[in-house]
Design a protein around this motif. Sequence first.
Motif, PDB file in Angstrom:
ATOM      1  N   VAL A   1      14.913   2.522  41.056  1.00 17.13           N
ATOM      2  CA  VAL A   1      15.239   2.468  42.008  1.00 17.13           C
ATOM      3  C   VAL A   1      15.325   4.081  42.609  1.00 17.13           C
ATOM      4  CG1 VAL A   1      17.051   0.690  41.706  1.00 17.13           C
ATOM      5  CG2 VAL A   1      17.713   3.154  40.720  1.00 17.13           C
TER       6      VAL A   1
ATOM      7  N   ASP B   1      19.901   2.672  52.426  1.00 16.99           N
ATOM      8  CA  ASP B   1      19.030   1.878  51.552  1.00 16.99           C
ATOM      9  C   ASP B   1      19.076   2.699  50.257  1.00 16.99           C
ATOM     10  OD1 ASP B   1      16.306   0.763  50.913  1.00 16.99           O
ATOM     11  OD2 ASP B   1      15.902   2.609  50.696  1.00 16.99           O
TER      12      ASP B   1
ATOM     13  N   ARG C   1      23.234   0.043  44.001  1.00 18.40           N
ATOM     14  CA  ARG C   1      24.301  -1.202  43.830  1.00 18.40           C
ATOM     15  C   ARG C   1      25.617  -0.551  44.281  1.00 18.40           C
ATOM     16  NH1 ARG C   1      19.926  -2.989  42.809  1.00 18.40           N
ATOM     17  NH2 ARG C   1      19.241  -4.547  41.557  1.00 18.40           N
TER      18      ARG C   1
ATOM     19  N   GLN D   1      22.191   1.072  48.602  1.00 14.01           N
ATOM     20  CA  GLN D   1      22.022  -0.279  48.541  1.00 14.01           C
ATOM     21  C   GLN D   1      21.070  -0.370  46.765  1.00 14.01           C
ATOM     22  OE1 GLN D   1      23.292  -3.336  50.020  1.00 14.01           O
ATOM     23  NE2 GLN D   1      22.803  -3.661  47.867  1.00 14.01           N
ATOM     24  N   ARG D   2      19.866   0.662  46.758  1.00 15.48           N
ATOM     25  CA  ARG D   2      19.235   0.278  45.556  1.00 15.48           C
ATOM     26  C   ARG D   2      20.320   0.654  44.536  1.00 15.48           C
ATOM     27  NH1 ARG D   2      15.053   4.248  46.359  1.00 15.48           N
ATOM     28  NH2 ARG D   2      15.831   4.666  48.547  1.00 15.48           N
TER      29      ARG D   2
ATOM     30  N   GLU E   1      15.237  -2.307  37.011  1.00 11.73           N
ATOM     31  CA  GLU E   1      14.791  -1.927  38.302  1.00 11.73           C
ATOM     32  C   GLU E   1      14.492  -0.457  38.708  1.00 11.73           C
ATOM     33  OE1 GLU E   1      15.155  -3.096  43.014  1.00 11.73           O
ATOM     34  OE2 GLU E   1      16.547  -3.637  41.447  1.00 11.73           O
TER      35      GLU E   1
ATOM     36  N   TYR F   1      17.679   1.429  37.267  1.00 16.35           N
ATOM     37  CA  TYR F   1      18.902   0.804  37.214  1.00 16.35           C
ATOM     38  C   TYR F   1      19.041  -0.328  36.199  1.00 16.35           C
ATOM     39  CZ  TYR F   1      23.352  -1.072  38.908  1.00 16.35           C
ATOM     40  OH  TYR F   1      24.774  -1.732  39.200  1.00 16.35           O
TER      41      TYR F   1
END
Length: 591
Positions: free
Chosen positions: A452, A372, A378, A375-376, A450, A433
């Motif tokens: 993150v 997770d 990227r 993924q946040r 964002e 991000y």
Amino acid sequence: MKKFWPFARRRVTAETQSAGLPPVVEAAPSDMARFLTLEDEETTALEGARRRLTMIGIALGFAFTILGGRAIMLAVAGEAGPAEPVVAADGPRGDLVDRNGNVLATTLETWSLFADPTQVWDAAETAEALATVLPELDVERVTRDLSTRRRFVWIQRNLTPRQRQAVFSLGMPGLDFRTEPRRVYPRGRLASHVVGFSDRDLIGIAGAERAFDGALEAGDGRPVALSIDMGVQYHVDEVLRASMQEFRALAAVGVVMDVRTGEVLSMVSLPDYDANRPAEARPDDRLNRATQAVYEMGSTFKAFTVALGLETGIARPGETFDASNPLRIGGHTIHDFHAQNRELTLSEIFTHSSNIGSSLIALEAGPEAQRDLLQRLRLLEAAPIELAETAAPILPRQWGPTETATISYGHGLAVSPLSVAAAFAAIANGGVYVQPTLQPVRPGETVAGEQVLDPEVAQHVLDLMREVVEDGTGRRAEVPGYRVAGKTGTAEKPDRGGYSRNRLISSFSAIFPYDDPQYVVLVMLDEPHGNASTYGYATAGYTAAPAAGDIIERIAPILGVERIDDPLERAALVRAALSPDPDLPAPRIQH
């Protein structure tokens, strides 16, 4: 006039009739004269029309004769038109410029040489004569083309004015010129992977030429600006070339990114190519290793593992993890190559780059939480930038405990260098991000990002990165006055049946200035070799970290970063340069 005689005969005088004399003919009245005149004009018009129709018929017959003969000649001799279609653009293709207006790509009108083989006297003689002024000409190919019965063949495209004059001076029959637009790249190799190139029809094929093809083809002639700063690009390129030569590396990557706007100020991939001659470059040279290649980035991933530990509450300041013994998991043994053989705090795990401690944190957090977080950031997708040349990461087939442990220190997951730079930019930007971009951001423009990472988590990781440069494996990246924070990463490259100890990926991810984070600098060397100055080591602390420091020292003044001189920092830098580095050969999994 005989047919009108009865009318005239009726018009006689009474005296004539009484006398019994022959009647005397009177002149035609005025209306009869007009009638006769009209009839004469009608006859004349009809005769004129007949003559014109005859002339038109003759002309049409002549035209059809010519067309028929032309059709026969085309069937026998071949095509008379150009071998390649020439498409007229609605307007000039716009220039590509850097953020300061320096031209990176422009369009010029050039001359291209073609021939009508049916007008060439001697094909071999003509080809040999042309080769005297066009040395790169393929004489055999040209001789073969000029020996055909075609009416149009290209000889050479995009001649220089001097070449055109030289060909013209030969005075050879059957040769002629045509003007054609040509895309020209004044900087040649510099930023060639970012700029890219277009084909003969000025359609973007790679790089920004492809990414912004629509804007460049708008037809208004306005330039398209990129975020790249060619001054910064030049220095990153020069430092990387020197490092490649010094350490005999196969390739190198450099990225400079604004952490608040996502603007990519420099992107270097070596080896590179001349954008004016892309067809002459090897495929590997045209590969943009910053975005189009993926690597296992080694211990740089420990920054994300520390963030994972802080975010989940597993690792708190002062809490320790037992790294006194190698860690066995799934039939593998994980070692620390500069092992402390004791319990380590979170700070010590990071500064001593402990694989065991990093693995323990990730295993306690679990694969779902690890996945997770990545993924946040990227890191589980292709870098979100405008370029088409971006590669998706190589993910593990299964994400079990072994994969969770190895990914915690950058093995078992391959990502692009730009993706890593953008993830570190989020750490520098208070956990926000911002997507990397090649488009310049106007002053005062707000860039959406964002959140993150928790800002406190991001700041704690940044503090630990500063410790790495002050007291850990990144000491050779320090630049007095700019207070660099960073993390080394040395990963063994995958090989048959495991990993190769002699083939390394050495990287350094830097943030500066530490007190007011503005820029990320990422340096990566592919298979560097140690030398006497590195005590034989090819690890990141000896190879990538010094290159990152050199780049920062060069580009900081260009970027307007204020330098704060500190005598204590300078003294510490001298001591670091004269003492052996604790950075040892890359960590690996033993089977």
